[in-house]
Write an enzyme that holds these catalytic residues in place. Sequence first.
Site, mmCIF file in Angstrom:
data_model
loop_
_atom_site.group_PDB
_atom_site.id
_atom_site.type_symbol
_atom_site.label_atom_id
_atom_site.label_comp_id
_atom_site.label_asym_id
_atom_site.label_seq_id
_atom_site.Cartn_x
_atom_site.Cartn_y
_atom_site.Cartn_z
ATOM 1 N N HIS A 1 -8.269 2.039 -4.268
ATOM 2 C CA HIS A 1 -9.276 1.820 -3.226
ATOM 3 C C HIS A 1 -9.872 3.165 -2.850
ATOM 4 O O HIS A 1 -9.208 3.990 -2.208
ATOM 5 C CB HIS A 1 -8.569 1.161 -2.031
ATOM 6 C CG HIS A 1 -9.433 0.985 -0.818
ATOM 7 N ND1 HIS A 1 -8.890 0.684 0.412
ATOM 8 C CD2 HIS A 1 -10.772 1.053 -0.647
ATOM 9 C CE1 HIS A 1 -9.867 0.575 1.306
ATOM 10 N NE2 HIS A 1 -11.016 0.800 0.685
ATOM 11 N N HIS B 1 -1.269 -0.916 -4.284
ATOM 12 C CA HIS B 1 -2.558 -0.533 -3.711
ATOM 13 C C HIS B 1 -2.524 0.958 -3.389
ATOM 14 O O HIS B 1 -1.632 1.425 -2.651
ATOM 15 C CB HIS B 1 -2.817 -1.356 -2.447
ATOM 16 C CG HIS B 1 -4.174 -1.161 -1.844
ATOM 17 N ND1 HIS B 1 -5.302 -1.795 -2.322
ATOM 18 C CD2 HIS B 1 -4.570 -0.390 -0.815
ATOM 19 C CE1 HIS B 1 -6.341 -1.419 -1.586
ATOM 20 N NE2 HIS B 1 -5.930 -0.584 -0.664
ATOM 21 N N SER C 1 0.835 -1.203 0.000
ATOM 22 C CA SER C 1 0.000 0.000 0.000
ATOM 23 C C SER C 1 0.867 1.251 0.000
ATOM 24 O O SER C 1 1.712 1.440 0.875
ATOM 25 C CB SER C 1 -0.893 0.025 1.233
ATOM 26 O OG SER C 1 -1.461 1.317 1.372
ATOM 27 N N GLY D 1 -3.097 3.950 8.050
ATOM 28 C CA GLY D 1 -2.237 2.774 8.049
ATOM 29 C C GLY D 1 -1.714 2.531 9.456
ATOM 30 O O GLY D 1 -1.928 3.328 10.373
ATOM 31 N N MET E 1 -8.457 8.758 -0.005
ATOM 32 C CA MET E 1 -9.315 9.168 1.102
ATOM 33 C C MET E 1 -9.785 10.610 0.895
ATOM 34 O O MET E 1 -8.979 11.479 0.569
ATOM 35 C CB MET E 1 -8.548 9.065 2.413
ATOM 36 C CG MET E 1 -8.030 7.658 2.664
ATOM 37 S SD MET E 1 -7.040 7.586 4.168
ATOM 38 C CE MET E 1 -6.505 5.886 4.094
ATOM 39 N N ASP F 1 -4.507 3.937 -1.717
ATOM 40 C CA ASP F 1 -5.618 4.285 -0.806
ATOM 41 C C ASP F 1 -6.007 5.740 -0.991
ATOM 42 O O ASP F 1 -5.235 6.632 -0.638
ATOM 43 C CB ASP F 1 -5.187 4.034 0.649
ATOM 44 C CG ASP F 1 -5.211 2.570 0.988
ATOM 45 O OD1 ASP F 1 -4.196 2.036 1.461
ATOM 46 O OD2 ASP F 1 -6.263 1.947 0.763
ATOM 47 N N ASP G 1 -7.080 -6.002 3.720
ATOM 48 C CA ASP G 1 -6.434 -4.696 3.756
ATOM 49 C C ASP G 1 -6.504 -4.114 5.162
ATOM 50 O O ASP G 1 -7.569 -3.788 5.660
ATOM 51 C CB ASP G 1 -7.176 -3.769 2.770
ATOM 52 C CG ASP G 1 -6.617 -2.365 2.727
ATOM 53 O OD1 ASP G 1 -7.199 -1.539 2.019
ATOM 54 O OD2 ASP G 1 -5.602 -2.100 3.410
ATOM 55 N N MET H 1 -11.951 5.320 -0.790
ATOM 56 C CA MET H 1 -12.656 5.540 0.475
ATOM 57 C C MET H 1 -13.255 6.947 0.401
ATOM 58 O O MET H 1 -12.767 7.904 1.027
ATOM 59 C CB MET H 1 -11.689 5.382 1.656
ATOM 60 C CG MET H 1 -11.257 3.953 1.877
ATOM 61 S SD MET H 1 -9.792 3.768 2.911
ATOM 62 C CE MET H 1 -8.521 3.882 1.651
HETATM 63 C C1 DX5 Z 1 -6.810 1.888 5.691
HETATM 64 C C2 DX5 Z 1 -5.841 1.590 4.599
HETATM 65 C C3 DX5 Z 1 -4.736 0.725 5.171
HETATM 66 C C4 DX5 Z 1 -3.565 0.530 4.265
HETATM 67 C C5 DX5 Z 1 -2.616 -0.528 4.776
HETATM 68 O O1 DX5 Z 1 -7.783 2.765 5.252
HETATM 69 O O2 DX5 Z 1 -6.511 0.941 3.526
HETATM 70 O O3 DX5 Z 1 -5.302 -0.519 5.481
HETATM 71 O O4 DX5 Z 1 -4.002 0.135 3.028
HETATM 72 O O5 DX5 Z 1 -2.304 -0.223 6.064
HETATM 73 P P1 DX5 Z 1 -1.278 -1.066 6.965
HETATM 74 O O6 DX5 Z 1 -0.196 -0.076 7.309
HETATM 75 O O7 DX5 Z 1 -2.080 -1.528 8.121
HETATM 76 O O8 DX5 Z 1 -0.757 -2.227 6.136
HETATM 77 ZN ZN ZN Z 2 -6.885 0.131 1.071
#
Ligand code: DX5
Ligand code: ZN
Length: 222
Positions: free
Chosen positions: A64, A31, A6, A142, A35, A33, A173, A66
């Site tokens: 992804h 990946h 990620s 994370g 937001m 993320d 995830d 969010m």
């Molecule tokens: C949360 C994110 C995290 C990230 C991975 O919204 O989607 O899950 O991808 O985080 P960690 O550091 O937990 O691997």
């Molecule tokens: Zn994610």
Amino acid sequence: MIIAPSLLAADFGRIAIEANRIERAQADCIHCDIMDGTFVPNISFGPAVVQSVNEVTKIPLDVHLMCCHPEILFTPFVKAGADILTVHVELGAKVESLLWKIRGLGKKVGLAINPPTSIDSVKPFLKSIDLLLIMTVNPGFGGQSFIHECVPKIQQAATWRKKLGLNFHIEVDGGITDETAAECAHAGADVFVSGTALLRHRQLKPAVTRMRRIVQSSLPCP
Ligand code: DX5
Ligand code: ZN
């Protein structure tokens, strides 16, 4: 088995270099993320950053979203190089149309589910998706701890996948380490998003190789 580091855990001051490091470590995809500060209490990065990552890598970009209004971001992220677009089932009535919009753009369709949400909520969509993203932390940040209570949702999704003869990927995830990846693989997951546990290694390639070997050896009995 797909290992998807990620970007959220990357050094944002060197994000293109980090993306290149992920590719050189022979990860299967990146990946991303995204937001919006409303769906989750955090803001990460947008299409311009994904574009810069796309310019230095060739591996797929797993985006992804969010976000409360992901539909306004589909085209910018497709232009930026997204290969998979994932939206949250918590968006309710508009989920079906969102999935069809992604399909219409010729991209892989992902559906995500948060820890408190019942796994039954995704059942109506299983025939329409390529990827089911089962969050194993509450989304937004994370470095959180893995929520073990999410594992039965992985098992249920894998049972439905087999019973209905479907072949969507089951992605996990959040808090994914070698240990929790093994637990999720045994439950039926086949895509592993890991930020903190992987990107903290200076030598990323051995860490990716180790996680891939561990999940391969943790597959459920056929
Ligand atoms: C949360 C994110 C995290 C990230 C991975 O919204 O989607 O899950 O991808 O985080 P960690 O550091 O937990 O691997
Ligand atoms: Zn994610």
